[in-house]
Motif scaffolding. Sequence first.
Motif, PDB file in Angstrom:
ATOM      1  N   VAL A 186      62.326  63.657  58.601  1.00 52.23           N
ATOM      2  CA  VAL A 186      61.064  64.231  59.068  1.00 52.23           C
ATOM      3  C   VAL A 186      60.861  65.620  58.457  1.00 52.23           C
ATOM      4  N   PHE A 187      61.944  66.354  58.242  1.00 51.15           N
ATOM      5  CA  PHE A 187      61.818  67.673  57.611  1.00 51.15           C
ATOM      6  C   PHE A 187      61.934  67.600  56.087  1.00 51.15           C
ATOM      7  N   TYR A 189      60.971  65.131  54.087  1.00 55.24           N
ATOM      8  CA  TYR A 189      59.794  64.559  53.434  1.00 55.24           C
ATOM      9  C   TYR A 189      58.747  65.624  53.097  1.00 55.24           C
ATOM     10  N   PRO A 190      58.261  66.408  54.063  1.00 55.46           N
ATOM     11  CA  PRO A 190      57.291  67.447  53.665  1.00 55.46           C
ATOM     12  C   PRO A 190      57.889  68.474  52.706  1.00 55.46           C
ATOM     13  N   LEU A 194      55.294  67.355  50.154  1.00 48.53           N
ATOM     14  CA  LEU A 194      53.998  67.810  50.621  1.00 48.53           C
ATOM     15  C   LEU A 194      53.757  69.306  50.449  1.00 48.53           C
ATOM     16  N   VAL A 195      54.821  70.094  50.585  1.00 52.29           N
ATOM     17  CA  VAL A 195      54.631  71.542  50.614  1.00 52.29           C
ATOM     18  C   VAL A 195      54.090  72.040  49.277  1.00 52.29           C
TER      19      VAL A 195
END
Lengths: 205, 615, 86
Positions: A186-187, A189-190, A194-195
Amino acid sequence: MAMTDLIHADLHERYGTKAYSSLTMHRLGLWLFIISDAFFFTALISSRYFVSGTDRPDALIQELGLALTAVLLLSSLSAYRSEVAASHGDTEGAKRWIMITIIAGFVFLGGVVFEWYEAFHDFPPGSGFGTTFFTLTGIHTTHVISGIILLAFVYRRAAKGEYGPGHYWGVEGAAKYWHFVDLAWVFIYPTLYLVGESVEMGAHG
Amino acid sequence: MTALKPLGRAILFALIGFLIGAGLSAALVEAAGRDEMKEPIIAGGYMFALIGWLFGVGVWGSWVREWFGATVKPFHIEGWGRYLGFSTDHKVIGVQYGVTTIVIFLLAGALALLMRIELADANSTLLSRTDYNTVMGLHGIMMIAVAVAALMGGFANYVMPLMIGADDVAFPRLNALSFWIVPPVAVLLILTPLFGGMDTGWTGYPPLSSQGPTGNLLFLMAFTTFGLSSILGGLNFLATIITMRAPGMTWSRIPIFVWAVFAASLISLTATQFVAYALLMVIFERVFGMHFFDGTIGGDAILFEHVFWFYSHPAVYVMILPAFGIELEILSHFARKPVFAYKWVVRAFFSIVGLSFVVWAHHLFTSGMSSELHGPFMVLTELISIPTGVVFLAAVGTIWRGRLWLKTPMLFAMGVIANFLIGGLTGLYVADVVTDLNFQDTYFVVAHFHYTIVGGEIFALMGAIYYWYPKITGRMYSERLGRIHFIGMMVLYNVTFIPMFIVGAQGMNRRVADYPAEFENLNMFITVSSLLLGLAFIPFVYNMVNSWIRGRKAGDNPWGARTLEWQTTSPPPEENFETQPVVVEDPYGYGDPDAKHFEFPSGSGHVAEPAGGDD
Amino acid sequence: MTTDSHANETQRTRNKRGLIVLIALAVLTVVEFFVAIWFEGVLQLTLLGVSAVLKALLIAHYFMHWRQVLDHIPDIAAGDADVVED
Ligand code: HEM
Ligand SMILES: [Cu+2]
């Protein structure tokens, strides 16, 4: 065993302290392990921002990242259902859902292999983003593999009918570990996909 | 002969594991077309060798077999052989840790003397500069390992479950595993010089550590493996203290040493992951050709220092917290007075744990870290002096106007007070940015941390050894040799390290084999006193070995102490207590004839000599 | 604390709860995906962080039952006010 336990619990009651069951002890042990491992992932994720800032290469396959996340989320539902089934004495259900979780794990691994294959060309391990990308996914993948092995052992014991309502710690523990692997993703992946902004990066950028 | 079977199997499995791992890695390297890379082969071989070693020594037979539905064969041997296998008895594991760490301590001490001989004059004479660096790095990492593992692995393991009235730790097999992870660490470190040595010292900073000879890789893998052992130990102790306390052992009744172990375990459990990651990054650079620290592609060498010290500063409290616990324990029992301000000490322990996580960058004042961070980290670091001062005052308060019984353990515990005062106060000079800019990387820092670790922790370790020796061996050590050891160590230790503050303040760098000739006189002095300090350990070793074999029987409670470990036989039976003790009050009710810490409700229990009511 | 606090619910209600949590996780994931496209800079980082923490809380609470262990912390912190339980 049961008898001395009873005496022990009785002593605790008389002297005003709490007697802990071995289940509580196991749960506590697993949680301590998870807290410890979470520190490792914290170090891991923060180093990504330190080494390669917030930018990500446009060569990342966004659809694949989303698909991997979806698979892992789905597998956490199946892990959840296996635990619920085991706690209600539904061995067949527990087995089925463990198997589904394992399969999802393998699908995830397949996705990672494909992703690595592509990544080797676009941002190899020696490049800035590649360094953190391969480290993060690599260490997460070792967790996935160990989770699959754990689930496989639990499946085998479930098949031998070793679990029932009130004694299904094996299923519960494996499921908790699997959820933690999901939680780490969950951490991750972004952090990886995404970031920041998608920028063009050469093989050495 | 059967006693050696587990070890033989472990070595065999380790060799097979090494061949498999090295073979697989070699195949991978070849498939990638990178034939010139040798280190992946060593790393892969080591990983499999480690697994083989652990499986061979007993993880397979008494643990993993179970997962395959087979019955386990627990290790069970009487006599000396039980120390050579996968025993799950916390007392056996405590002794295994204790003896291993003392042997490593003596070896690393010998390395220190080697360095001192080299430093007797200003030029490189005995050792080449590279060899000097290797010796220094090995001395450092071995001593750090001793400092982390001797009190936690050795004494916390042996004594803590007894003190809380438990029959073992929460996860006995995990406990055995954490010990058996340690021997491979020692093997790697011993092999380091054969692979070109290492130049970095125990902190292993890149880029030197990622570019130096293969010895660096062995060092990095050893340190990482050791971290794993420390994490598992911390986990086990926390679970044990939370869930296995005897009936009536409420949180305000547990001995202060147990609180110290609890606090230190919190740090081992969490912070150690950071050092594992810091070292892994360098390993990944070497093995996979990654780039974390290369500024030209966005990496940054400071990253390592941040991650490394995020562990290694808290780690100094893994060393000193149990030492504080032992110090207070001994002071209280030998002054026949309660631990002064018990609750404040516990609060101080936890404040230290909390603060220890937010001060790491005081090691980076001269590293090129952004200078806005200097002020905050200076202030936070100096804040730690407050809880540390509370512990210090509690120690003084405990012996204040007490009638002191000056046995060897007590002497060492009082030595801790004196030495740690110097260590703590000089900490302020290196924590202050302005002075640290001058002192960093000089002998002033060397003297500072030796005053905290040797003067603080190792003195406490010696106190612990003498204090619990009768419990562990069932025999009494020779008091006279003990006192000779204490006086020799206390005097020569201070004579050796005080001059280091002076040469350091005058500007002599640390981690060098040769130095400006003006420092020669003081260095000669230091070298001579350090050699004498080495001699002070001869009575210690003789005393330990000789008393174990032919010392007089010590009895169950030679010190008349009240804590639970003294209320069973010496050495305790396998299940620790014949009947479950229950706790009714805190253990420090000295001076009150009616106070009692425990009782054996079922009546039939083992009745020890009267505890502590004799004042 | 030895028994699961949900043990007296039916398997069906618990399965349904799992499904709802999964849907919430999925929705948050989709939101994240578009946040990454629509926003940038600190705002983007913050939104992504908030979403990740929410997802983590959902997993820790509903899937991992962290309350089972968290509920012990007060009585550890409460010093000697230990209470007798099971
Ligand atoms: C009053 C509390 C303390 C303060 C304020 C303090 C402060 C510091 C500072 C600022 C440094 C960095 C010096 C430099 O490199 O320029 C340092 C180094 C060091 N301290 Fe302390 N310290 C304290 C207590 C301790 C304790 C309790 C230990 C161990 C038990 C310890 C072990 C060390 C070690 C090993 C180093 C050197 C690390 C290296 O560079 O190899 N310190 N201390
Ligand atoms: Cu520090």
